[in-house]
Design a protein around this motif. Sequence first.
Motif, PDB file in Angstrom:
ATOM      1  N   THR A  60       0.813  -1.215   0.000  1.00  0.00           N
ATOM      2  CA  THR A  60       0.000   0.000   0.000  1.00  0.00           C
ATOM      3  C   THR A  60       0.845   1.263   0.000  1.00  0.00           C
ATOM      4  N   GLU A  61       1.917   1.293   0.784  1.00  0.00           N
ATOM      5  CA  GLU A  61       2.680   2.512   0.988  1.00  0.00           C
ATOM      6  C   GLU A  61       3.670   2.818  -0.133  1.00  0.00           C
ATOM      7  N   ASP A  62       3.847   1.930  -1.087  1.00  0.00           N
ATOM      8  CA  ASP A  62       4.873   2.125  -2.112  1.00  0.00           C
ATOM      9  C   ASP A  62       4.603   3.332  -3.010  1.00  0.00           C
ATOM     10  N   LEU A  63       3.347   3.585  -3.331  1.00  0.00           N
ATOM     11  CA  LEU A  63       3.021   4.646  -4.289  1.00  0.00           C
ATOM     12  C   LEU A  63       1.696   5.302  -3.933  1.00  0.00           C
ATOM     13  N   TYR A  64       1.728   6.623  -3.801  1.00  0.00           N
ATOM     14  CA  TYR A  64       0.511   7.413  -3.635  1.00  0.00           C
ATOM     15  C   TYR A  64       0.442   8.446  -4.762  1.00  0.00           C
ATOM     16  N   ILE A  65      -0.763   8.688  -5.250  1.00  0.00           N
ATOM     17  CA  ILE A  65      -0.973   9.649  -6.334  1.00  0.00           C
ATOM     18  C   ILE A  65      -2.141  10.557  -5.964  1.00  0.00           C
ATOM     19  N   SER A  66      -1.978  11.847  -6.201  1.00  0.00           N
ATOM     20  CA  SER A  66      -3.089  12.794  -6.063  1.00  0.00           C
ATOM     21  C   SER A  66      -3.391  13.402  -7.430  1.00  0.00           C
ATOM     22  N   ILE A  67      -4.620  13.829  -7.621  1.00  0.00           N
ATOM     23  CA  ILE A  67      -5.047  14.408  -8.896  1.00  0.00           C
ATOM     24  C   ILE A  67      -5.690  15.763  -8.616  1.00  0.00           C
ATOM     25  N   ILE A  68      -5.146  16.806  -9.244  1.00  0.00           N
ATOM     26  CA  ILE A  68      -5.610  18.165  -9.014  1.00  0.00           C
ATOM     27  C   ILE A  68      -6.077  18.763 -10.338  1.00  0.00           C
ATOM     28  N   PRO A  69      -7.358  18.668 -10.680  1.00  0.00           N
ATOM     29  CA  PRO A  69      -7.865  19.356 -11.865  1.00  0.00           C
ATOM     30  C   PRO A  69      -7.914  20.864 -11.573  1.00  0.00           C
ATOM     31  N   PHE A  70      -7.404  21.673 -12.492  1.00  0.00           N
ATOM     32  CA  PHE A  70      -7.421  23.114 -12.230  1.00  0.00           C
ATOM     33  C   PHE A  70      -7.831  23.901 -13.469  1.00  0.00           C
ATOM     34  N   ALA A  71      -8.476  25.021 -13.211  1.00  0.00           N
ATOM     35  CA  ALA A  71      -8.762  26.024 -14.239  1.00  0.00           C
ATOM     36  C   ALA A  71      -8.334  27.356 -13.624  1.00  0.00           C
ATOM     37  N   GLN A  72      -9.245  28.312 -13.531  1.00  0.00           N
ATOM     38  CA  GLN A  72      -8.913  29.540 -12.812  1.00  0.00           C
ATOM     39  C   GLN A  72      -8.891  29.280 -11.308  1.00  0.00           C
ATOM     40  N   MET A  73      -9.667  28.301 -10.871  1.00  0.00           N
ATOM     41  CA  MET A  73      -9.722  27.923  -9.466  1.00  0.00           C
ATOM     42  C   MET A  73      -9.675  26.407  -9.376  1.00  0.00           C
ATOM     43  N   VAL A  74      -9.706  25.896  -8.146  1.00  0.00           N
ATOM     44  CA  VAL A  74      -9.776  24.455  -7.926  1.00  0.00           C
ATOM     45  C   VAL A  74     -10.971  24.156  -7.031  1.00  0.00           C
ATOM     46  N   ASN A  75     -11.365  22.886  -7.021  1.00  0.00           N
ATOM     47  CA  ASN A  75     -12.520  22.443  -6.259  1.00  0.00           C
ATOM     48  C   ASN A  75     -12.040  21.549  -5.118  1.00  0.00           C
ATOM     49  N   VAL A  76     -12.303  21.949  -3.879  1.00  0.00           N
ATOM     50  CA  VAL A  76     -11.893  21.151  -2.727  1.00  0.00           C
ATOM     51  C   VAL A  76     -13.026  20.290  -2.192  1.00  0.00           C
ATOM     52  N   GLY A  77     -14.186  20.333  -2.848  1.00  0.00           N
ATOM     53  CA  GLY A  77     -15.313  19.504  -2.444  1.00  0.00           C
ATOM     54  C   GLY A  77     -16.288  20.239  -1.548  1.00  0.00           C
ATOM     55  N   ALA A  78     -17.523  20.343  -1.996  1.00  0.00           N
ATOM     56  CA  ALA A  78     -18.549  21.069  -1.227  1.00  0.00           C
ATOM     57  C   ALA A  78     -18.811  20.436   0.135  1.00  0.00           C
ATOM     58  N   SER A  79     -18.458  19.169   0.293  1.00  0.00           N
ATOM     59  CA  SER A  79     -18.678  18.508   1.581  1.00  0.00           C
ATOM     60  C   SER A  79     -17.787  19.087   2.678  1.00  0.00           C
ATOM     61  N   ASN A  80     -16.780  19.883   2.290  1.00  0.00           N
ATOM     62  CA  ASN A  80     -15.883  20.493   3.270  1.00  0.00           C
ATOM     63  C   ASN A  80     -16.348  21.882   3.715  1.00  0.00           C
ATOM     64  N   LYS A  81     -17.614  22.193   3.510  1.00  0.00           N
ATOM     65  CA  LYS A  81     -18.113  23.560   3.746  1.00  0.00           C
ATOM     66  C   LYS A  81     -17.905  24.048   5.182  1.00  0.00           C
ATOM     67  N   ASN A  82     -17.795  23.134   6.126  1.00  0.00           N
ATOM     68  CA  ASN A  82     -17.615  23.546   7.520  1.00  0.00           C
ATOM     69  C   ASN A  82     -16.169  23.394   7.996  1.00  0.00           C
TER      70      ASN A  82
END
Length: 454
Positions: free
Chosen positions: A194-216
């Motif tokens: 599990t720990e050998d490889l981690y990948i993140s994906i950041i789609p971007f335009a003028q802004m980025v989306n961190v997820g509406a579920s994080n509103k608080n």
Amino acid sequence: MFIQSVSSQAKRLASRFARHDGGNIAITFAVALVPLLGFVGAAVDYSRANAARSAMQAALDSAALMVSKDLSANPTMSATDVTNKATAYFNSLYTNTSAGQITVTASYTTNTKDGSTVTVNGAGAVATDFMKMVGFPQLGISSGSTTTWGSTRMRVAMALDVTGSMGLGSGKLEAMQLAAKNLIDTLSANSRMTEDLYISIIPFAQMVNVGASNKNATWLKWDEYGSCSYSYYDTKAECQAANKTWNASSNKNAWNGCVTDRDQPYDTTNEAPSGTARYPAYQYNACPSAILGMTTAYGANNVKTLKDKIDALSANGGTNQPIGMAWAWRTLQIGNDPFPAPAKDSNYKYTDAIILLSDGENTKNRWDGDGQHSSPAVDARQKLLCDNIKAELVDGKRKTAIYTIQVNTDGGPDFAVLKYCADSGNFFATTTASGIATAFTAIGNSLNKLRVAR
């Protein structure tokens, strides 16, 4: 007289025999034949032994790889079990019968800074057909194979341009999606746990989306959240600079998850979000799909999660490369919200990398640019950001490698800021959508080399 005649004749015959050389070749050949046959016989015996050793080496290599996979799944396996598994794998793979019984031994070392290692050794003997006549009834053969895994673990953050120009029937978005998924396959193929490889994906335009579920979430701030009385202006600063009215909103439930650039200078640092360093929520109509934080690429289900995120990308909005790169850097940070990366094991080495792909020049951030034309001011923020990423060291060495890809289908000049940010040799420019795959393949090869070398 008779005696003298016989004596003289004998002397003449002896003299003629001494001078006669007609049979020397046959005698020489007969004398030389024995060692010649010995050399030929030895060559035959050595050839058989070498073939047996080559077959043994191939079987040992495969057995070591298979045992390493078993150990990845069960690192507490006993020494006896390791040897038994190695022997079973070897016996199923070794087909040469010249050496008869091969004795196999195996040893396992785990959790060193150079990774986990399994060594499989084999020893046996090949009976001789010719050399036994000179006292060598058999030739010993031996070899070994070592497999190391987890010596360098990897974290890769992919910042992918999903602005409007990536779509529009250009084929660029589809080519990027395919190439990014192939890169995931390339890198995950070498993962053993599990720990050998981690990948993140950041789609971007003028802004980025961190997820509406994080509103608080406490790492958000809301002073930029609202709308201008004149809809042409996107941000609070623009609206007020044009003497228009900014209408703040307190309805977090309507928020689509977008955030704009942090207050300066935090837009170019990895400062933990608190106070003015928090992320400004914003209601951006062209908000891209949400960021996927560091996700393990070990196992089919996790690989599918990463690929599904890439498949879901769509194109819209203007270009702000710095915000994509800043969030890629953020996802590499350990223990700090948002999207904290998993802790690192001190027994292993790590390679962190950012890959940023864009097909357009910077046109707009929170403060500068009109969304249509190149903005030197936005480029300046990105250069400062890249300088800060490169200044981050671990044990005196660069912590994060930077790769950049310019998809330049319009035939314009190279983006100076992308070349500036990339490490030497890590800038890739393509004038065709199909060239995206070539760039990602080169990056995959480079990352795999770093994974072994560091």
